[in-house]
Design a protein around this motif. Structure first.
Motif, mmCIF file in Angstrom:
data_model
loop_
_atom_site.group_PDB
_atom_site.id
_atom_site.type_symbol
_atom_site.label_atom_id
_atom_site.label_comp_id
_atom_site.label_asym_id
_atom_site.label_seq_id
_atom_site.Cartn_x
_atom_site.Cartn_y
_atom_site.Cartn_z
ATOM 1 N N LYS A 69 0.738 -1.203 -0.078
ATOM 2 C CA LYS A 69 -0.022 -0.114 0.011
ATOM 3 C C LYS A 69 0.929 1.286 -0.009
ATOM 4 O O LYS A 69 0.517 2.099 -0.508
ATOM 5 N N ARG B 79 -7.655 5.579 -4.093
ATOM 6 C CA ARG B 79 -8.663 4.554 -4.295
ATOM 7 C C ARG B 79 -9.394 5.375 -5.503
ATOM 8 O O ARG B 79 -9.240 6.476 -5.944
ATOM 9 N N LEU C 20 -13.153 5.220 4.682
ATOM 10 C CA LEU C 20 -12.172 4.759 3.972
ATOM 11 C C LEU C 20 -10.960 4.162 5.363
ATOM 12 O O LEU C 20 -10.932 5.211 5.845
ATOM 13 N N SER D 276 -5.342 2.141 -2.326
ATOM 14 C CA SER D 276 -5.897 1.023 -2.797
ATOM 15 C C SER D 276 -5.568 -0.370 -2.976
ATOM 16 O O SER D 276 -6.123 -1.123 -2.545
ATOM 17 N N SER E 18 -6.057 -4.785 -1.529
ATOM 18 C CA SER E 18 -7.083 -4.622 -0.684
ATOM 19 C C SER E 18 -6.690 -5.618 0.567
ATOM 20 O O SER E 18 -6.615 -6.792 0.423
ATOM 21 N N HIS F 84 -12.265 0.031 -3.772
ATOM 22 C CA HIS F 84 -11.249 -0.704 -4.496
ATOM 23 C C HIS F 84 -11.536 -0.889 -6.095
ATOM 24 O O HIS F 84 -12.667 -0.767 -6.307
ATOM 25 N N ASP G 75 -7.110 -4.538 -7.118
ATOM 26 C CA ASP G 75 -6.717 -4.529 -5.507
ATOM 27 C C ASP G 75 -7.256 -5.720 -5.109
ATOM 28 O O ASP G 75 -6.433 -6.275 -4.175
#
Length: 141
Positions: free
Chosen positions: A47, A54, A68, A73, A76, A117, A121
Motif C-alpha cells: 500500500k 482509491r 476509508l 487502494s 485490498s 477498491h 486491488d
C-alpha cells in the motif's frame, strides 16, 4: 452489503482467529492468526510502496460508499484478511470450503461495489491472503 464488507476487517478476522484458538481448535486458530499476519505485512508494505489512490471521480474526490480505512487502494487488505482466514479454514477442513470461500469472495466483491477498491486491488489482496493461508497451514500442519 455495507455490513458484510466488514467481515474482512481486522476486528472480525482477528476475532474469528482468537475465537477458534480459544474455543474450537488451538492449532487452527493459531494458523488463522498467522495467515492473517502473513498477508497483512505485505499488504501494508505494498500500500505504501505503490500508493495507488482509491477510485475517484474526475475531480479527484473518492467515490467510496463507506469510510476509508486509509488513502491507498492497492492491494485490498479486507480481501487479503478474509481470504487468509477462509483459506486456512478450508485447508484444515475441506468440507467448509463451499461455505467460507464464497464468503471471502463476496467480501472482495463488496470492496469494489462500495467503490473503495479497483478489481485488481481485490485480486491482489486475495492472492496475498491465499499465500498467507497456504504458508500458515503448511507451517502449523
Amino acid at each position: 452489503m455495507r455490513r458484510l464488507t466488514h467481515l474482512g476487517d481486522a476486528w472480525t478476522t482477528l476475532g474469528v482467529g482468537f475465537l477458534v484458538l480459544v474455543a474450537v481448535d488451538s492449532r487452527l486458530g493459531g494458523a488463522m492468526l498467522l495467515a492473517n499476519a502473513l498477508s497483512h505485512l505485505p499488504v501494508q508494505a505494498l500500500k505504501r510502496i505503490v500508493a495507488r489512490p482509491r477510485p475517484c471521480d474526475a475531480n479527484g474526490r473518492p467515490l467510496a460508499l463507506v469510510d476509508l480505512p486509509d488513502p491507498f487502494s492497492f492491494p485490498s487488505g479486507h480481501a487479503a484478511a478474509a481470504t487468509a482466514v477462509a483459506g486456512t479454514a478450508a485447508l484444515a477442513h475441506p468440507w467448509l470450503a463451499p461455505l467460507v470461500l464464497p464468503l471471502a469472495a463476496y467480501v472482495g466483491y463488496t470492496r469494489v461495489a462500495l467503490r473503495v477498491h479497483h478489481p485488481s486491488d481485490v485480486v491482489a489482496g486475495a492472492a496475498l491472503g491465499a499465500a498467507g493461508a497456504i504458508a500458515a497451514f503448511a507451517w502449523v500442519a
